[in-house]
Design an enzyme around this catalytic site. Structure first.
Site, short mmCIF file in Angstrom:
data_model
loop_
_atom_site.label_atom_id
_atom_site.label_comp_id
_atom_site.label_asym_id
_atom_site.label_seq_id
_atom_site.Cartn_x
_atom_site.Cartn_y
_atom_site.Cartn_z
N GLY A 9 0.83 -1.20 0.00
CA GLY A 9 0.00 0.00 0.00
C GLY A 9 0.87 1.25 0.00
O GLY A 9 1.89 1.30 0.69
N ILE A 37 1.12 2.45 6.98
CA ILE A 37 0.29 3.27 7.87
C ILE A 37 -0.18 2.44 9.07
O ILE A 37 -0.64 2.99 10.05
CB ILE A 37 -0.93 3.87 7.14
CG1 ILE A 37 -1.89 2.79 6.63
CG2 ILE A 37 -0.49 4.78 6.01
CD1 ILE A 37 -3.28 3.30 6.29
N ASP A 38 -0.06 1.10 8.95
CA ASP A 38 -0.53 0.23 10.05
C ASP A 38 0.44 0.26 11.26
O ASP A 38 0.07 -0.15 12.35
CB ASP A 38 -0.65 -1.22 9.57
CG ASP A 38 -1.58 -1.36 8.38
OD1 ASP A 38 -2.20 -0.36 7.98
OD2 ASP A 38 -1.67 -2.47 7.83
N GLU A 66 -10.73 -1.77 10.94
CA GLU A 66 -11.33 -2.67 9.95
C GLU A 66 -11.22 -4.14 10.35
O GLU A 66 -12.04 -4.96 9.92
CB GLU A 66 -10.68 -2.45 8.57
CG GLU A 66 -9.17 -2.74 8.57
CD GLU A 66 -8.49 -2.47 7.24
OE1 GLU A 66 -9.18 -2.16 6.26
OE2 GLU A 66 -7.25 -2.58 7.20
N GLN A 93 -7.30 7.72 3.57
CA GLN A 93 -6.52 7.76 4.83
C GLN A 93 -5.02 7.80 4.56
O GLN A 93 -4.25 8.31 5.34
CB GLN A 93 -6.74 6.47 5.65
CG GLN A 93 -8.01 6.41 6.38
CD GLN A 93 -8.29 5.00 6.84
OE1 GLN A 93 -7.97 4.66 7.98
NE2 GLN A 93 -8.91 4.19 6.02
N ARG A 94 -4.64 7.16 3.44
CA ARG A 94 -3.21 7.10 3.09
C ARG A 94 -2.82 8.25 2.18
O ARG A 94 -1.69 8.29 1.69
CB ARG A 94 -2.90 5.78 2.36
CG ARG A 94 -3.35 4.53 3.05
CD ARG A 94 -2.61 3.30 2.56
NE ARG A 94 -2.68 3.06 1.15
CZ ARG A 94 -3.13 1.92 0.57
NH1 ARG A 94 -3.56 0.92 1.34
NH2 ARG A 94 -3.12 1.77 -0.73
#
Ligand code: F6P
Length: 371
Positions: free
Chosen positions: A13, A137-138, A242, A294-295
């Site tokens: 991602g 981003i996680d 999520e 979000q990213r």
């Protein structure tokens, strides 16, 4: 071995911070007499000729520190499981190594999360000269406190929570906001705290619907119809990761297609939760899945700084021949300390929220914070 020419790629991602990292790499590499080329779309460019490495001069990347996403493009290609003409997933890792040689590259710098760097770790075990830069981003990579993109995503999600308050407040809704993060709740937890959500649900701790209803009732009482009574709150914000699921439920997936790394696309838990609130309580509920924006957007100052530093540290590691490592940070800019860790650390484990230390499993919030 003297390193003269290296290739850089970004996989998985996209995330703000990747372009600053490439700039940091190119600038420092050029200072150390190393030429850098960009490989497009992650590992894909090393599998599907014709190759199109992009020469990355200082002048090419001069403005990249301000750009979100990745200017090199990205993909979720897994060279160890790539479809052949018959659609069977086969191991094509030896082609990657042969193509790197054909391109005259002495080393690869791979920027990615557990999947892209997992491939890098396995290629390193096969003898490839490789350095990893952590990005997701996680923020769930083992071996580093920071992964590029997290801070920008945190900013983006916090802004949405803030905006969600206006319609929720005007109409007296419970607004459920679904946040990315797959199996780790770092983004949900910290955006929920920053945005002062009332309830935060994480993949690391199965929630109970009854407990969610009780918490809503504690805040809202029996009704949300008090528009002119400032003493009576009439809306609530729930942030749900999520990958969160109910004790008596299951992980909710968008569709059952799996990517080359075996991941299903998650998504939909916010809608499931808001329907349950509608059917089981007297509250009006709405849901939103934040998804890929979000990213998006430009990198935050932290992602710019961390990206530039990670990139420069990777260039130094290449110049010193310290292959088989990932750049790692203890702490986050400006209070951070960079080092190298064995890239195989990312294999088979992810860094999740330490529930016992951080999460109040009754109030579904950060422990020890007055709400
Ligand atoms: O790993 C980053 C991430 O944004 C996860 O939070 C999310 O589950 C996943 O990527 C989404 O995948 P894709 O970008 O392929 O839709």
């Amino acid at each position: 071995m003297t390193v003269k020419r290296i290739g850089v790629l970004t996989g998985g991602g996209d995330a703000p911070g990747l372009n600053p990292a490439i700039k940091g790499l190119v600038y420092r590499a050029s200072e150390r007499g190393i030429e850098t080329v960009g490989l497009s779309d992650g590992w894909l460019s090393l599998l599907d000729p014709p190759f199109d490495p992009v020469p990355l001069e200082r002048s090419t990347v001069r403005r990249w520190d301000r750009d979100g996403g990745t200017n090199l493009g990205s993909s979720r290609t897994n060279p160890f499981k790539t479809p052949n003409a018959l659609g069977e997933r086969i191991d094509r890792s030896s082609e990657v190594i042969a193509n790197i040689e054909k391109l005259g590259l002495d080393a690869i710098v791979a920027c990615g999360g557990e999947d892209t760097l997992g491939v890098a770790a396995r290629l390193s075990q096969m003898g490839l000269a490789i350095i990893g830069i952590p990005k997701t981003i996680d923020k769930d990579l083992a071996g580093t406190d920071y992964t590029l993109g997290f801070d920008s995503a945190l900013r983006n999600v916090t802004e949405v929570i803030e905006r969600a308050r206006t319609p929720a407040g005007s109409h007296g809704w419970v607004q459920v906001i679904e946040v990315m993060g797959r199996h780790s709740g770092h983004l949900a937890l910290w955006s929920g705290v920053a945005g002062q959500a009332d309830i935060i649900l994480l993949p690391e701790h199965a929630f109970r619907y009854e407990n969610v209803y009780r918490l809503l009732n504690d805040k809202l009482g029996d009704s949300t119809s008090h528009p002119r009574d400032p003493q009576h709150p009439r809306y609530s914000v729930i942030v749900v990761a999520e990958g969160a699921y109910a004790e008596d439920g299951e992980l909710i997936i968008m569709d059952d297609r799996h990517d080359a790394f075996g991941h299903a696309r998650l998504g939909g838990v916010a809608e499931v939760l808001s329907r349950r609130i509608l059917s089981d309580t007297s509250y009006e509920a709405r849901s939103v899945i934040l998804g890929h924006p979000q990213r998006g957007g430009p990198p935050s100052p932290v992602d710019r700084i961390m990206g530039l530093m990670f990139g420069a540290r990777a260039a130094d590691a290449v110049a010193e021949g310290e292959f088989g490592n990932m750049v790692s940070s203890r702490g986050v800019a400006p209070a951070c300390d960079l080092s190298l860790v064995d890239i195989s650390m990312v294999l088979g484990k992810i860094d999740t929220v330490d529930v016992s230390r951080l999460y109040d499993t009754e109030r579904y919030h950060l422990k020890g914070i007055g709400m």
